[in-house]
Write an enzyme that holds these catalytic residues in place. Structure first.
Site, PDB file in Angstrom:
ATOM      1  N   LEU A 129       0.859  -1.184   0.000  1.00  0.00           N
ATOM      2  CA  LEU A 129       0.000   0.000   0.000  1.00  0.00           C
ATOM      3  C   LEU A 129       0.898   1.238   0.000  1.00  0.00           C
ATOM      4  O   LEU A 129       2.093   1.147   0.268  1.00  0.00           O
ATOM      5  CB  LEU A 129      -0.899   0.005   1.235  1.00  0.00           C
ATOM      6  CG  LEU A 129      -1.869  -1.171   1.361  1.00  0.00           C
ATOM      7  CD1 LEU A 129      -2.518  -1.180   2.742  1.00  0.00           C
ATOM      8  CD2 LEU A 129      -2.928  -1.118   0.269  1.00  0.00           C
ATOM      9  N   SER A 130       0.302   2.390  -0.267  1.00  0.00           N
ATOM     10  CA  SER A 130       1.138   3.592  -0.313  1.00  0.00           C
ATOM     11  C   SER A 130       1.821   3.839   1.025  1.00  0.00           C
ATOM     12  O   SER A 130       2.951   4.339   1.058  1.00  0.00           O
ATOM     13  CB  SER A 130       0.319   4.811  -0.737  1.00  0.00           C
ATOM     14  OG  SER A 130      -0.754   5.033   0.147  1.00  0.00           O
ATOM     15  N   GLU A 131       1.161   3.479   2.145  1.00  0.00           N
ATOM     16  CA  GLU A 131       1.807   3.629   3.440  1.00  0.00           C
ATOM     17  C   GLU A 131       1.393   2.509   4.393  1.00  0.00           C
ATOM     18  O   GLU A 131       0.240   2.055   4.376  1.00  0.00           O
ATOM     19  CB  GLU A 131       1.438   4.960   4.119  1.00  0.00           C
ATOM     20  CG  GLU A 131       1.766   6.193   3.331  1.00  0.00           C
ATOM     21  CD  GLU A 131       3.235   6.512   3.255  1.00  0.00           C
ATOM     22  OE1 GLU A 131       4.018   5.899   4.025  1.00  0.00           O
ATOM     23  OE2 GLU A 131       3.607   7.370   2.442  1.00  0.00           O
ATOM     24  N   THR A 132       2.332   2.095   5.221  1.00  0.00           N
ATOM     25  CA  THR A 132       2.058   1.274   6.394  1.00  0.00           C
ATOM     26  C   THR A 132       2.537   2.052   7.611  1.00  0.00           C
ATOM     27  O   THR A 132       3.695   2.479   7.664  1.00  0.00           O
ATOM     28  CB  THR A 132       2.780  -0.082   6.318  1.00  0.00           C
ATOM     29  OG1 THR A 132       2.250  -0.842   5.229  1.00  0.00           O
ATOM     30  CG2 THR A 132       2.594  -0.875   7.604  1.00  0.00           C
TER      31      THR A 132
END
Length: 268
Positions: free
Chosen positions: A45-48
């Site tokens: 995902l774009s961020e974790t």
């Protein structure tokens, strides 16, 4: 290492399959950087966001894209606040997230409907010259103005239609020596629209970018001579944001909804 809880939250939306998905991993203490990066790459995902509870309403937070750690992420902070608030912190009026490089971020829940206000440090853009490389990245579209924020380049176009139709050369964008590229224009139905591209960080186009609005908000507040603004990010998933300039802080209002809850199985 024990198994870790994992949540996936759609941020800056009130319905699943909208906004920007982020993974949230509550941990007793931060694991090694390499393990956090591997988990973020696996999540893809774009961020974790990795979050450590330090006290009542006090947390440490770090964010990783599939390829690297980042200085600041708005939507994953909103996602983390949503998880923590809904899973036992409903008596909290504020959630404070201490970061490594962006100070302390504050999220205020706004009732039971999954709405929140996120307070981020203002990033005042500085006007810079357009370059031949940037024009190549914009596939020949001539920018009205170009600005540099702390992390990103901000490119102002003439119209919402130009922002919607833009097909940037991501190979060139990745070589701009900035975290990413923000394009923006006056909105047809909102104060301003934007799109955000971060190919150097493993994200071709980010669905909804809270941190980008820390530089977009002061620009549009000055241009439109108003401190409270409505914004729309024109990605495929799309997102709606309410932005307010408050001196050294930008307040961003948005909703979040949990899509998935599970475990990362590390003991196998």
């Amino acid at each position: 290492m024990h198994n870790l809880p994992l949540y996936q939250v759609d941020a800056f939306t009130s319905t699943i399959f909208g906004g920007n998905p982020a993974a949230v991993v509550p941990v007793p203490d931060f694991p090694s950087d390499s393990l956090m990066q591997e988990i973020a790459a696996e999540n893809n995902l774009s961020e974790t966001a990795f979050v450590v509870i330090r006290g009542k309403g006090k947390f440490d937070i770090r964010w990783f894209t599939p390829t690297t750690e980042v200085r600041l992420c708005g939507h994953a902070t909103l996602a983390a606040a949503h998880v923590l608030y809904r899973s036992g912190g409903k008596d909290l009026e504020k959630l404070r997230f201490k970061t490594r490089h962006a100070g302390t971020l504050v999220v205020q829940p706004q009732g039971e409907a999954g709405a929140y206000t996120l307070s981020l440090p203002t990033d005042k853009p500085k006007k810079v010259r357009s370059s031949k490389k940037l024009r190549g990245a914009l596939a020949g579209i001539k920018p009205v103005e170009v600005y540099a924020g702390e992390d990103d380049l901000l490119v102002v176009l003439e119209s919402e239609r130009q922002v919607r139709k833009l097909a940037p050369n991501l190979h060139i964008v990745a070589k701009l020596k900035r975290r990413g590229l923000i394009v923006t224009a006056p909105g047809d139905e909102v104060d301003f629209v934007s799109r955000c591209f971060y190919p150097a960080y493993g994200i071709s186009e980010d669905p909804v970018t809270g941190s980008a609005h820390t530089v977009l908000t002061p620009y549009w507040a000055k241009r439109l001579k108003k401190k409270t603004l409505t914004a729309r990010q024109l990605s495929k998933r799309g997102g709606e944001l309410r932005c307010e300039l408050r001196g050294k802080k930008v307040r961003i209002g948005g909703s979040a909804v949990t899509y998935l809850a599970g475990q990362i199985l590390l003991d196998r």
